[in-house]
Scaffold this motif. Structure first.
Motif, PDB file in Angstrom:
ATOM      1  N   MET A 193       0.531  -1.498  -0.611  1.00 27.97           N
ATOM      2  CA  MET A 193      -0.200   0.136   0.033  1.00 27.97           C
ATOM      3  C   MET A 193       1.027   1.711   0.095  1.00 27.97           C
ATOM      4  N   TYR A 194       2.505   1.415   0.215  1.00 28.10           N
ATOM      5  CA  TYR A 194       3.006   2.383   0.508  1.00 28.10           C
ATOM      6  C   TYR A 194       3.507   2.589  -0.460  1.00 28.10           C
TER       7      TYR A 194
ATOM      8  N   VAL B 220      -3.199   1.027  -5.464  1.00 24.98           N
ATOM      9  CA  VAL B 220      -4.533   1.763  -5.970  1.00 24.98           C
ATOM     10  C   VAL B 220      -4.375   2.911  -5.429  1.00 24.98           C
ATOM     11  N   VAL B 221      -4.939   2.303  -4.302  1.00 24.09           N
ATOM     12  CA  VAL B 221      -5.802   2.556  -3.049  1.00 24.09           C
ATOM     13  C   VAL B 221      -4.399   3.781  -2.000  1.00 24.09           C
ATOM     14  N   GLY B 222      -3.441   3.280  -1.432  1.00 21.60           N
ATOM     15  CA  GLY B 222      -2.116   3.990  -1.484  1.00 21.60           C
ATOM     16  C   GLY B 222      -1.829   5.470  -2.704  1.00 21.60           C
TER      17      GLY B 222
ATOM     18  N   GLU C 177       1.490  10.042   5.710  1.00 17.36           N
ATOM     19  CA  GLU C 177       0.622   9.211   6.871  1.00 17.36           C
ATOM     20  C   GLU C 177      -0.845   8.871   6.614  1.00 17.36           C
ATOM     21  N   SER C 178      -1.547   8.474   5.798  1.00 14.09           N
ATOM     22  CA  SER C 178      -2.912   8.714   5.564  1.00 14.09           C
ATOM     23  C   SER C 178      -3.089   6.876   5.850  1.00 14.09           C
ATOM     24  N   VAL C 179      -1.948   6.331   4.449  1.00  6.82           N
ATOM     25  CA  VAL C 179      -1.527   5.279   4.334  1.00  6.82           C
ATOM     26  C   VAL C 179      -1.746   3.974   5.810  1.00  6.82           C
ATOM     27  N   PHE C 180      -0.944   4.517   6.537  1.00  7.52           N
ATOM     28  CA  PHE C 180      -0.581   3.763   7.677  1.00  7.52           C
ATOM     29  C   PHE C 180      -2.178   3.773   9.179  1.00  7.52           C
ATOM     30  N   VAL C 181      -2.927   4.755   8.171  1.00  6.17           N
ATOM     31  CA  VAL C 181      -3.334   5.200   9.677  1.00  6.17           C
ATOM     32  C   VAL C 181      -5.067   3.606   8.747  1.00  6.17           C
ATOM     33  N   VAL C 182      -5.220   3.834   6.967  1.00  9.44           N
ATOM     34  CA  VAL C 182      -5.715   2.733   7.136  1.00  9.44           C
ATOM     35  C   VAL C 182      -5.413   1.431   7.481  1.00  9.44           C
TER      36      VAL C 182
ATOM     37  N   ILE D 248       8.497   5.295 -11.141  1.00  7.16           N
ATOM     38  CA  ILE D 248       8.818   6.802 -11.005  1.00  7.16           C
ATOM     39  C   ILE D 248       9.275   7.724 -11.134  1.00  7.16           C
ATOM     40  N   GLU D 249      10.238   6.982 -10.528  1.00  8.80           N
ATOM     41  CA  GLU D 249      11.618   8.370 -11.046  1.00  8.80           C
ATOM     42  C   GLU D 249      12.524   7.658 -11.918  1.00  8.80           C
ATOM     43  N   TYR D 250      12.756   6.549 -12.778  1.00  8.94           N
ATOM     44  CA  TYR D 250      13.898   6.984 -13.489  1.00  8.94           C
ATOM     45  C   TYR D 250      13.367   6.359 -15.029  1.00  8.94           C
ATOM     46  N   MET D 251      11.770   5.621 -14.716  1.00  9.61           N
ATOM     47  CA  MET D 251      11.468   5.987 -16.063  1.00  9.61           C
ATOM     48  C   MET D 251       9.472   7.496 -16.125  1.00  9.61           C
ATOM     49  N   GLY D 252       9.145   7.880 -14.957  1.00  8.03           N
ATOM     50  CA  GLY D 252       8.289   9.012 -15.340  1.00  8.03           C
ATOM     51  C   GLY D 252       7.416   8.569 -15.150  1.00  8.03           C
ATOM     52  N   VAL D 253       6.821   7.445 -14.591  1.00  9.89           N
ATOM     53  CA  VAL D 253       5.095   6.707 -14.868  1.00  9.89           C
ATOM     54  C   VAL D 253       4.625   7.749 -13.500  1.00  9.89           C
ATOM     55  N   ALA D 254       3.403   8.137 -13.351  1.00 14.17           N
ATOM     56  CA  ALA D 254       3.276   8.653 -12.772  1.00 14.17           C
ATOM     57  C   ALA D 254       2.653   7.933 -11.592  1.00 14.17           C
ATOM     58  N   PRO D 255       2.635   8.495 -10.147  1.00 18.00           N
ATOM     59  CA  PRO D 255       1.992   7.593  -9.412  1.00 18.00           C
ATOM     60  C   PRO D 255       0.622   6.280  -9.715  1.00 18.00           C
ATOM     61  N   THR D 256      -0.580   7.313  -9.575  1.00 19.93           N
ATOM     62  CA  THR D 256      -1.358   6.507 -10.119  1.00 19.93           C
ATOM     63  C   THR D 256      -1.518   5.780 -10.872  1.00 19.93           C
ATOM     64  N   LEU D 257      -0.040   5.976 -11.758  1.00 18.19           N
ATOM     65  CA  LEU D 257      -0.850   4.825 -13.442  1.00 18.19           C
ATOM     66  C   LEU D 257       0.420   4.054 -12.434  1.00 18.19           C
ATOM     67  N   TYR D 258       1.448   3.977 -11.675  1.00 13.54           N
ATOM     68  CA  TYR D 258       2.232   3.174 -10.677  1.00 13.54           C
ATOM     69  C   TYR D 258       1.572   2.094 -10.352  1.00 13.54           C
ATOM     70  N   GLY D 259      -0.474   2.812  -9.608  1.00 11.79           N
ATOM     71  CA  GLY D 259      -1.151   1.535  -9.375  1.00 11.79           C
ATOM     72  C   GLY D 259      -1.908   0.551  -9.707  1.00 11.79           C
TER      73      GLY D 259
END
Length: 396
Positions: A26-27, A150-152, A162-167, A239-250
């Motif tokens: 999730m994180y 995806v949720v993360g 921080e909300s990831v760990f609360v969930v 995300i960092e090397y290939m430039g994928v957005a975090p949402t697309l990563y999910g």
């Protein structure tokens, strides 16, 4: 109360087992943001994943034998209570050092769920049927890692890391309620073992003397290490090397879990028809093929998201086939100490994976090469381990 041999009990045990992949997956989209927020580097944030696996491995050596004496249910309740408290500590961590402490304690508590759920399946369903039940549990449980990134990513976008760990703490609270009010104790009184250290060590010595136990465990550990190498390095690669957005990563992570899901369905459907070892052979061949393809593409300089995600979908198809069968194979001959067998199995699995994940973080060169070569090597190790330690002995 639920009936022990029932679909509802299988679902409850799968939900408890899902705590492990939820806490690791999730994180993942938040790891680069966590590094920025806590003013630290990628290697320190990746250490939170390896340290989680190390704590998970260490805890398994304790919770299995303790549950052989006192039962599965009370140990799971204690573990999930610790997981809940540690998740809140992670959410409120002021720096990376406190986050590392929280992740270790989170793992120490969360280990009770997966380890004792496996042992409970062995208690309830016996050695042969356990492989099929574990396959269908894995199919159900695959929803957790499919949805977790995806949720993360959504939680990261709207509420911060921080909300990831609360969930995760809220999920643990729900599972605690299920364990306390609905799940009966699966371990019969007459099957309980002494908690004396001499008895525990004797059980571990017995297990380590079994070539089949070592073979099934090493196959599982190699496949899991390939998965863990991806978990450890993919967010920085994609995300960092290939430039994928975090949402697309999910979303891409969901595709990878789909490969695992299909593999578990194949494992459950053909468990009786093909038998455990033929299924594992097919699974290890698929793992090796996916890993070698990814490593080959990285070696020739093809650095594209699909050069990582596509081969890893193949790798995860093999993992889904062999994972439940290797678990059942390791636990099958040892009903008198199923908790200890599940503990040692999980300890070796997680320890090897933690070392592999740490090396991926340590030698990350900014590209996909380190991660891809590691996954390819783990696929080949899984194939070789099954052939040398299990198949050749049975053929002889």
């Amino acid at each position: 109360m639920l009936k022990l041999p029932s679909s509802a009990t299988v679902l409850a045990l799968a939900a408890v087992t899902a705590l492990g992949p939820l806490a690791t997956d999730m994180y993942l989209p938040a790891m680069p943001a966590m590094a920025d927020a806590l003013n630290t580097g990628p290697d320190r944030i990746q250490l939170t994943l390896s340290l989680y696996m190390a704590g998970f491995a260490l805890a398994q050596l304790l919770c299995g034998p303790i549950s052989d004496r006192f039962g599965r249910r009370p140990v799971m309740i204690a573990g999930l209570s610790l997981f809940l408290a540690a998740s809140l500590l992670c959410a409120w961590a002021p720096n990376v050092e406190w986050l590392l402490v929280g992740r270790f304690l989170q793992a120490f508590g969360g280990a009770a769920g997966p380890v004792l759920a496996r042992a409970a399946v062995r208690d309830i369903h016996g050695p042969i049927e356990a492989g099929r039940i574990l396959s269908y549990m894995a199919s159900t449980m695959a929803l957790a890692p499919a949805l977790a990134p995806v949720v993360g990513a959504g939680l990261l976008l709207f509420f911060g890391w921080e909300s990831v760990f609360v969930v995760l703490a809220l999920y643990a609270a729900v599972m605690l309620a299920v364990l306390i009010f609905m799940l009966p104790e699966p371990l019969a009184i007459e099957q309980r073992q002494s908690i004396h250290p001499r008895t525990i060590l004797a059980n571990f010595r017995l297990l380590l003397s079994q070539r089949a136990f070592l073979g099934y465990t090493l196959v599982n550990a190699a496949a899991f290490s390939g998965l863990f190498a991806y978990l450890s390095g993919s967010s920085f690669v994609l995300i960092e090397y290939m430039g994928v957005a975090p949402t697309l990563y999910g979303v891409l992570f969901t595709l990878i879990v789909a490969g695992f899901f299909v593999g578990t369905l194949v494992s459950g459907r053909y468990s009786h028809r093909l038998g455990r070892d033929r299924l594992i052979t097919r699974g290890t061949v698929v793992c090796a093929a996916g890993g070698v393809i990814m490593a080959g593409l990285a070696a020739v300089g093809i650095h594209h998201p699909w050069a990582v995600v596509g081969p890893h979908m193949v790798f995860m198809l093999g993992v889904g086939i062999l994972m439940p069968q290797t678990m059942a194979g390791a636990l099958a001959p040892n009903p008198q100490c199923a908790g200890a067998a599940s503990s040692l199995f999980g300890f070796l699995q997680m320890t090897i994976a933690a070392v592999v994940g740490g090396l991926v973080g340590q030698f990350h060169d900014g590209s996909s090469r380190t991660m891809a070569f590691t996954i390819g090597l783990m696929g080949l190790l899984a194939l070789t381990s099954h052939w040398l330690l299990v198949r050749r002995q049975k053929e002889a």
